[in-house]
Write an enzyme that holds these catalytic residues in place. Structure first.
Site, mmCIF file in Angstrom:
data_model
loop_
_atom_site.group_PDB
_atom_site.id
_atom_site.type_symbol
_atom_site.label_atom_id
_atom_site.label_comp_id
_atom_site.label_asym_id
_atom_site.label_seq_id
_atom_site.Cartn_x
_atom_site.Cartn_y
_atom_site.Cartn_z
ATOM 1 C CB CYS A 2 17.544 -18.542 -5.812
ATOM 2 S SG CYS A 2 17.944 -16.862 -5.296
ATOM 3 N NE ARG A 47 20.221 -12.086 -6.127
ATOM 4 C CZ ARG A 47 20.676 -10.873 -5.906
ATOM 5 N NH1 ARG A 47 21.386 -10.250 -6.831
ATOM 6 N NH2 ARG A 47 20.442 -10.266 -4.756
ATOM 7 C CB ILE A 50 14.191 -10.789 -2.460
ATOM 8 C CG1 ILE A 50 13.403 -11.706 -3.412
ATOM 9 C CG2 ILE A 50 13.291 -10.200 -1.394
ATOM 10 C CD1 ILE A 50 12.250 -11.049 -4.122
ATOM 11 C CG ASN A 72 15.350 -21.614 -2.779
ATOM 12 O OD1 ASN A 72 14.840 -20.510 -2.933
ATOM 13 N ND2 ASN A 72 14.647 -22.726 -2.783
ATOM 14 N N GLY A 73 16.153 -19.025 -0.507
ATOM 15 C CA GLY A 73 15.340 -18.675 0.636
ATOM 16 C C GLY A 73 15.662 -17.306 1.192
ATOM 17 C CD GLU A 74 14.674 -13.565 1.056
ATOM 18 O OE1 GLU A 74 15.643 -13.044 1.646
ATOM 19 O OE2 GLU A 74 14.381 -13.325 -0.126
ATOM 20 C CG ASP A 95 19.604 -13.429 2.694
ATOM 21 O OD1 ASP A 95 20.068 -13.196 1.567
ATOM 22 O OD2 ASP A 95 18.493 -13.969 2.856
ATOM 23 N N GLY A 354 -0.773 -17.180 5.038
ATOM 24 C CA GLY A 354 -1.191 -17.625 6.366
ATOM 25 C C GLY A 354 -0.917 -19.091 6.619
#
Length: 594
Positions: A2, A47, A50, A72-74, A95, A354
């Site tokens: 987000c 937003r 996810i 913001n994030g996971e 989360d 990666g």
């Protein structure tokens, strides 16, 4: 994933400023928008849905409204954390809600429990304080300003400027940009605007703003010998890192460069999900493109593979690449990164990358050069011989070598990688400059010192900033499985001799993934992901570059010496100079013109 924004002001927050910042972050979160204010604080959120598509709206409040958060994030271990929070009743499956409950139990100590990428701001109404934090490696950004009793924050510099207005240029930040092609935290290009460094936590209240580090990366070379069954333990940790980052309520793809890092991620991802994983590669239409290597991995793991070429409409792709960043950013790989993210975002919302493998496993060629330097002739004799050579590209490169020979272990890498050496920076700025500070500590050798610098400076402030802004420019979430702190604890401490030899780096990663990849991938040397800027600037981009930089009204001529700019440009467009110097000036001018 987000965009977040907000303001804390005990005289009353500027609600319209928060609204402007939130609107400026619309590209980061095209799915929903949220605002909330509570006494001295106002919070905004955009937003990208996810996890918990229906129930994860923000700002999110605790049931008694004593806590509010924008995030913001996971958080990849949020399910495990929910299970540990006995007696807590959750209203959503997101989360984000875990942050509220975890803060209620641990206060600011919650950050030490989080596994993931994150930047959040949490308002504690009872204690009248705002708690903000950034993840360990710096995958997610957090910028802020504190002046006249107002603490204002946002996910991107442009959004913050939309709320509080622009400020004068920070000359020290400009010097760092000329040295490194980016501005390292905690500075930004503007005076009075700061970046919260990776692995730091911030408290803002009526007493002011306090920042502290909550985690330090492992120290390169701190373990003198190989741990038992290290490749097997690395393989297990790699698998778990990839598996944890596959949590999503929407489809996931992968960026596949054809290098070792992204190939390992794709292989482990395909083992988890089966055939048909979508993979994306980018090329420049040249004979030395990495596309054939990416195809080999795609065929091995039966992925649904897509290739993107940065050839047609080059000027447009360069403009999009440079225009994605809110401050000057001269990493040439920004152009293909923005281009590939644009195409990927048309098909999926989440992509694995990666990023981080070179820093964890010692992949860059500069590390092997640093290991050889102590065996070269004395610095004085080399410098005298180099001074007799005609001025040109090769002499400039050899001068870097001479500087590296004279430097200490802690600063030797900088002499090899700096874009404008100290003398040229001084000519451009009209004043002496010093090198950007690196991590403090005693390192066994120049390789370990370089690894520490890259982990703490280059990785968060160049590579991860590049990926975050390039992906979120199109509403795409990028996840980096190799940037897992448990994996780093295994990969970083072993001595450099276990990570590289005279020819190859990433020896530990190659051994851990030996059965996953085609021999053509395991045996190939490291290749960079830069753009062919020397050919571009001496060829198709020469007219626009000269028009912009030789213009008497060019913005950078107000900051830098015009004669020094012309000297650099003369060499670059003639194909004799350092193309990255010309690219750095072009990127700076494009940014300055907005």
């Amino acid at each position: 994933m987000c965009g977040i924004a907000g303001q804390l002001c005990f005289a009353g927050p500027d609600l319209e400023a928060v609204a402007r910042m939130t609107r400026a972050l619309a590209h980061r979160g095209p799915d929903a928008e949220g605002f909330a204010s509570d006494g001295p604080v106002a919070l905004g959120h955009r937003r990208l849905s996810i996890i918990d598509l229906a129930g994860g709206g923000q700002p999110m409040f605790s049931p008694d409204r004593s806590l509010a958060v924008v995030f913001n994030g996971e958080i990849y271990n949020y399910r495990e954390l929910r299970a540990e929070l006995k007696g807590h009743r959750f209203r959503t499956a997101s989360d984000t809600e875990v942050l509220l409950h975890l803060y209620g139990e641990l206060g600011e100590g919650l950050v030490e429990k989080l596994r993931g990428m994150f930047a959040f701001a949490l308002w504690d109404a009872r204690q009248q304080r705002l708690v903000a934090a950034r993840d360990r490696f710096g995958e997610k950004p957090f910028l802020y300003a504190h002046a006249a009793g107002r603490f204002t924050f946002a996910s991107e510099l442009r959004a913050l400027v939309a709320g509080i207005g622009a400020a004068p240029i920070d000359r020290e930040a400009l010097a760092s940009y000329l040295e490194l092609l980016y501005v390292p935290a905690p500075r930004s290009i503007y005076q009075g605007i700061s970046k919260l460094p990776a692995a730091h936590l911030l408290i803002a209240d009526a007493q002011g703003v306090r920042v502290r580090r909550y985690w330090k990366p492992p120290v390169p070379g701190s373990e003198p010998a190989e741990a038992p069954d290290l490749p097997g333990r690395l393989r297990k940790s790699l698998r778990e890192a990839v598996r944890s980052r596959l949590q999503s309520d929407v489809p996931i793809a992968a960026l596949l460069s054809g290098g070792l890092d992204s190939s390992v991620v794709v292989a482990l991802m395909a083992q988890e999900l089966g055939p048909g994983v979508k993979t994306f590669s980018v090329g420049f239409g040249r004979a030395d493109d990495e596309l054939p290597f990416a195809r080999a991995v795609a065929e091995r793991w039966q992925t649904e593979h897509h290739e993107i070429l940065v050839t047609e409409e080059l000027a447009q792709q360069v403009a999009e690449g440079l225009g994605a960043y809110g401050e000057p950013f001269g990493d040439s790989s920004a152009v293909p990164t923005v281009a590939v993210c644009k195409e990927v975002a048309k098909q999926v919302k989440v992509v694995l990358t990666g990023d981080g493998g070179d820093e964890l496993f010692a992949g860059y060629g500069v590390y092997r050069r640093l290991a050889r330097i102590p065996h070269l002739p004395a610095a004085g004799a080399v410098a005298e011989a180099i001074a007799r050579l005609p001025l040109g590209r090769h002499r400039r490169r050899l001068e870097r070598l001479a500087q590296a020979l004279k430097a200490s272990d802690a600063s030797r890498q900088r002499a090899l990688i700096e874009v404008f050496p100290a003398q040229q920076r001084s000519e451009l700025l009209g004043a002496g400059t010093r090198a950007t500070p690196g991590p403090a500590g005693d390192f066994a050798n120049a390789v370990d010192a370089a690894l520490a610098f890259d982990l703490e400076v280059y990785l968060p402030d160049d590579l991860l900033q590049k990926m975050d802004l390039a992906s979120m420019r199109w509403g795409l979430e990028a996840r980096c499985p190799l940037l897992d702190h448990d994996l780093a604890a295994l990969a970083v401490p072993p001595p450099a001799r276990l990570k590289q030899n005279a020819r190859d780096g990433k020896l530990l990663l190659r051994e851990a993934a030996a059965d996953l990849l085609p021999d053509v991938i395991l045996g190939r040397p490291k290749r960079g992901f830069g753009s062919p800027v020397e050919q571009w600037l001496a060829g198709p981009l020469r007219p626009v570059t000269e028009d912009l930089l030789r213009d008497p009204n060019a913005r950078i001529r107000g900051w830098l010496d015009g004669r020094a700019i012309d000297r650099v440009l003369d060499e670059v467009v003639a194909g004799r100079g350092n193309g990255h110097q010309g690219w750095a000036l072009l990127a700076l001018e494009v940014w300055a013109r907005g």
